[in-house]
Design a protein around this motif. Sequence first.
Motif, PDB file in Angstrom:
ATOM      1  N   ASN A   1     -28.289  -5.623  26.096  1.00  0.00           N
ATOM      2  CA  ASN A   1     -28.822  -4.608  27.018  1.00  0.00           C
ATOM      3  C   ASN A   1     -28.415  -3.210  26.564  1.00  0.00           C
ATOM      4  OD1 ASN A   1     -30.068  -6.488  28.668  1.00  0.00           O
ATOM      5  ND2 ASN A   1     -28.359  -6.622  30.090  1.00  0.00           N
ATOM      6  N   ALA A   2     -27.153  -3.038  26.187  1.00  0.00           N
ATOM      7  CA  ALA A   2     -26.672  -1.737  25.716  1.00  0.00           C
ATOM      8  C   ALA A   2     -27.404  -1.341  24.430  1.00  0.00           C
ATOM      9  CB  ALA A   2     -25.164  -1.774  25.494  1.00  0.00           C
ATOM     10  N   ALA A   3     -27.587  -2.306  23.530  1.00  0.00           N
ATOM     11  CA  ALA A   3     -28.290  -2.031  22.274  1.00  0.00           C
ATOM     12  C   ALA A   3     -29.759  -1.691  22.531  1.00  0.00           C
ATOM     13  CB  ALA A   3     -28.173  -3.228  21.338  1.00  0.00           C
ATOM     14  N   LEU A   4     -30.370  -2.348  23.508  1.00  0.00           N
ATOM     15  CA  LEU A   4     -31.759  -2.067  23.871  1.00  0.00           C
ATOM     16  C   LEU A   4     -31.901  -0.628  24.359  1.00  0.00           C
ATOM     17  CD1 LEU A   4     -34.723  -2.812  24.531  1.00  0.00           C
ATOM     18  CD2 LEU A   4     -33.879  -3.643  26.746  1.00  0.00           C
ATOM     19  N   ILE A   5     -31.014  -0.216  25.258  1.00  0.00           N
ATOM     20  CA  ILE A   5     -31.071   1.155  25.789  1.00  0.00           C
ATOM     21  C   ILE A   5     -30.884   2.162  24.663  1.00  0.00           C
ATOM     22  CG2 ILE A   5     -29.828   2.809  27.253  1.00  0.00           C
ATOM     23  CD1 ILE A   5     -29.498   0.432  29.253  1.00  0.00           C
ATOM     24  N   LYS A   6     -29.914   1.919  23.791  1.00  0.00           N
ATOM     25  CA  LYS A   6     -29.677   2.819  22.661  1.00  0.00           C
ATOM     26  C   LYS A   6     -30.896   2.872  21.738  1.00  0.00           C
ATOM     27  CE  LYS A   6     -26.636   3.721  18.794  1.00  0.00           C
ATOM     28  NZ  LYS A   6     -25.734   3.170  17.824  1.00  0.00           N
TER      29      LYS A   6
ATOM     30  N   ALA B   1     -33.828   4.738  23.421  1.00  0.00           N
ATOM     31  CA  ALA B   1     -33.544   6.172  23.485  1.00  0.00           C
ATOM     32  C   ALA B   1     -33.765   6.821  22.115  1.00  0.00           C
ATOM     33  CB  ALA B   1     -32.116   6.404  23.971  1.00  0.00           C
ATOM     34  N   GLU B   2     -33.279   6.168  21.061  1.00  0.00           N
ATOM     35  CA  GLU B   2     -33.476   6.694  19.705  1.00  0.00           C
ATOM     36  C   GLU B   2     -34.952   6.698  19.328  1.00  0.00           C
ATOM     37  OE1 GLU B   2     -30.988   4.178  17.309  1.00  0.00           O
ATOM     38  OE2 GLU B   2     -29.149   5.249  17.883  1.00  0.00           O
ATOM     39  N   THR B   3     -35.659   5.635  19.668  1.00  0.00           N
ATOM     40  CA  THR B   3     -37.088   5.535  19.351  1.00  0.00           C
ATOM     41  C   THR B   3     -37.883   6.654  20.028  1.00  0.00           C
ATOM     42  OG1 THR B   3     -36.942   3.144  19.075  1.00  0.00           O
ATOM     43  CG2 THR B   3     -39.129   4.037  19.544  1.00  0.00           C
ATOM     44  N   LEU B   4     -37.510   6.978  21.269  1.00  0.00           N
ATOM     45  CA  LEU B   4     -38.235   7.997  22.035  1.00  0.00           C
ATOM     46  C   LEU B   4     -37.668   9.402  21.850  1.00  0.00           C
ATOM     47  CD1 LEU B   4     -38.689   5.898  25.286  1.00  0.00           C
ATOM     48  CD2 LEU B   4     -40.449   6.427  23.579  1.00  0.00           C
ATOM     49  N   GLY B   5     -36.525   9.511  21.183  1.00  0.00           N
ATOM     50  CA  GLY B   5     -35.921  10.817  20.943  1.00  0.00           C
ATOM     51  C   GLY B   5     -35.330  11.457  22.182  1.00  0.00           C
ATOM     52  N   ILE B   6     -34.765  10.618  23.067  1.00  0.00           N
ATOM     53  CA  ILE B   6     -34.145  11.136  24.289  1.00  0.00           C
ATOM     54  C   ILE B   6     -32.712  10.597  24.405  1.00  0.00           C
ATOM     55  CG2 ILE B   6     -36.309  11.444  25.536  1.00  0.00           C
ATOM     56  CD1 ILE B   6     -35.786   8.817  26.984  1.00  0.00           C
ATOM     57  N   ALA B   7     -31.957  11.147  25.335  1.00  0.00           N
ATOM     58  CA  ALA B   7     -30.586  10.700  25.564  1.00  0.00           C
ATOM     59  C   ALA B   7     -30.562   9.341  26.247  1.00  0.00           C
ATOM     60  CB  ALA B   7     -29.843  11.718  26.420  1.00  0.00           C
ATOM     61  N   LYS B   8     -29.519   8.547  25.969  1.00  0.00           N
ATOM     62  CA  LYS B   8     -29.385   7.230  26.595  1.00  0.00           C
ATOM     63  C   LYS B   8     -29.337   7.331  28.111  1.00  0.00           C
ATOM     64  CE  LYS B   8     -25.716   5.978  24.366  1.00  0.00           C
ATOM     65  NZ  LYS B   8     -24.572   5.213  23.855  1.00  0.00           N
ATOM     66  N   LYS B   9     -28.833   8.445  28.649  1.00  0.00           N
ATOM     67  CA  LYS B   9     -28.741   8.599  30.106  1.00  0.00           C
ATOM     68  C   LYS B   9     -30.115   8.687  30.769  1.00  0.00           C
ATOM     69  CE  LYS B   9     -28.451  13.602  30.259  1.00  0.00           C
ATOM     70  NZ  LYS B   9     -27.793  14.741  30.865  1.00  0.00           N
ATOM     71  N   ASN B  10     -31.164   8.867  29.963  1.00  0.00           N
ATOM     72  CA  ASN B  10     -32.529   8.945  30.487  1.00  0.00           C
ATOM     73  C   ASN B  10     -33.284   7.630  30.384  1.00  0.00           C
ATOM     74  OD1 ASN B  10     -32.231  11.681  31.122  1.00  0.00           O
ATOM     75  ND2 ASN B  10     -32.799  12.284  29.065  1.00  0.00           N
ATOM     76  N   VAL B  11     -32.579   6.550  29.995  1.00  0.00           N
ATOM     77  CA  VAL B  11     -33.170   5.216  29.895  1.00  0.00           C
ATOM     78  C   VAL B  11     -32.359   4.286  30.779  1.00  0.00           C
ATOM     79  CG1 VAL B  11     -33.781   3.326  28.352  1.00  0.00           C
ATOM     80  CG2 VAL B  11     -33.895   5.678  27.514  1.00  0.00           C
ATOM     81  N   HIS B  12     -33.011   3.631  31.746  1.00  0.00           N
ATOM     82  CA  HIS B  12     -32.316   2.801  32.728  1.00  0.00           C
ATOM     83  C   HIS B  12     -32.919   1.401  32.777  1.00  0.00           C
ATOM     84  CE1 HIS B  12     -30.818   6.676  34.216  1.00  0.00           C
ATOM     85  NE2 HIS B  12     -32.073   7.075  34.144  1.00  0.00           N
TER      86      HIS B  12
ATOM     87  N   LYS C   1     -37.591  -7.757  30.752  1.00  0.00           N
ATOM     88  CA  LYS C   1     -36.868  -6.620  31.316  1.00  0.00           C
ATOM     89  C   LYS C   1     -37.837  -5.489  31.644  1.00  0.00           C
ATOM     90  CE  LYS C   1     -32.772  -7.728  28.597  1.00  0.00           C
ATOM     91  NZ  LYS C   1     -32.005  -8.353  29.632  1.00  0.00           N
ATOM     92  N   THR C   2     -37.406  -4.638  32.547  1.00  0.00           N
ATOM     93  CA  THR C   2     -38.147  -3.426  32.866  1.00  0.00           C
ATOM     94  C   THR C   2     -37.209  -2.247  32.701  1.00  0.00           C
ATOM     95  OG1 THR C   2     -39.501  -4.631  34.470  1.00  0.00           O
ATOM     96  CG2 THR C   2     -39.528  -2.223  34.598  1.00  0.00           C
ATOM     97  N   LEU C   3     -37.644  -1.288  31.903  1.00  0.00           N
ATOM     98  CA  LEU C   3     -36.868  -0.066  31.701  1.00  0.00           C
ATOM     99  C   LEU C   3     -37.563   1.093  32.385  1.00  0.00           C
ATOM    100  CD1 LEU C   3     -35.911   0.009  27.892  1.00  0.00           C
ATOM    101  CD2 LEU C   3     -34.511  -0.725  29.819  1.00  0.00           C
ATOM    102  N   LEU C   4     -36.780   1.957  33.007  1.00  0.00           N
ATOM    103  CA  LEU C   4     -37.279   3.222  33.524  1.00  0.00           C
ATOM    104  C   LEU C   4     -36.893   4.282  32.497  1.00  0.00           C
ATOM    105  CD1 LEU C   4     -38.364   5.245  35.620  1.00  0.00           C
ATOM    106  CD2 LEU C   4     -36.112   5.183  36.693  1.00  0.00           C
ATOM    107  N   VAL C   5     -37.890   5.008  32.024  1.00  0.00           N
ATOM    108  CA  VAL C   5     -37.670   6.052  31.031  1.00  0.00           C
ATOM    109  C   VAL C   5     -38.046   7.381  31.665  1.00  0.00           C
ATOM    110  CG1 VAL C   5     -38.348   6.925  28.771  1.00  0.00           C
ATOM    111  CG2 VAL C   5     -38.143   4.471  29.133  1.00  0.00           C
ATOM    112  N   GLU C   6     -37.126   8.329  31.645  1.00  0.00           N
ATOM    113  CA  GLU C   6     -37.378   9.648  32.216  1.00  0.00           C
ATOM    114  C   GLU C   6     -38.118  10.510  31.189  1.00  0.00           C
ATOM    115  OE1 GLU C   6     -33.811  11.318  33.926  1.00  0.00           O
ATOM    116  OE2 GLU C   6     -33.237   9.366  34.744  1.00  0.00           O
ATOM    117  N   MET C   7     -39.385  10.160  31.024  1.00  0.00           N
ATOM    118  CA  MET C   7     -40.272  10.851  30.085  1.00  0.00           C
ATOM    119  C   MET C   7     -41.694  10.595  30.566  1.00  0.00           C
ATOM    120  SD  MET C   7     -40.635  10.062  25.995  1.00  0.00           S
ATOM    121  CE  MET C   7     -39.402  11.152  25.323  1.00  0.00           C
ATOM    122  N   SER C   8     -42.592  11.493  30.270  1.00  0.00           N
ATOM    123  CA  SER C   8     -43.961  11.331  30.755  1.00  0.00           C
ATOM    124  C   SER C   8     -44.648  10.119  30.130  1.00  0.00           C
ATOM    125  CB  SER C   8     -44.789  12.586  30.473  1.00  0.00           C
ATOM    126  OG  SER C   8     -45.125  12.657  29.104  1.00  0.00           O
TER     127      SER C   8
END
Length: 95
Positions: A49-54, A57-68, A78-85
């Motif tokens: 799960n931690a590796a997935l979030i990382k 985040a790297e794939t989308l170019g955003i901080a890990k704190k913006n992927v939940h 799994k379902t991820l919430l990404v704070e990006m449009s």
Amino acid sequence: MAIWLKVHPKGCTLSLYIQPGASRSEISGLHGDRLKVKIKAPPVDGEANAALIKFMAETLGIAKKNVHLIHGETSRQKTLLVEMSFEKVESLIKV
């Protein structure tokens, strides 16, 4: 339009099918109506799960704190919430 991607008030959600313990982390196409993501980390003690979030985040170019991780903590689905449009995520992830 990507069936695995949905608009959310805080950004968008990604419906994923995870394959932990892969030889490398990568997006590998579709699995039904979900985006298939291979993760190198094993499914032990939340490592995958931690590796997935990382990885996402790297794939989308955003901080890990913006992927939940909002659903499927112990499941391959799994379902991820990404704070990006929606549009930005859709343009960055091509399947």
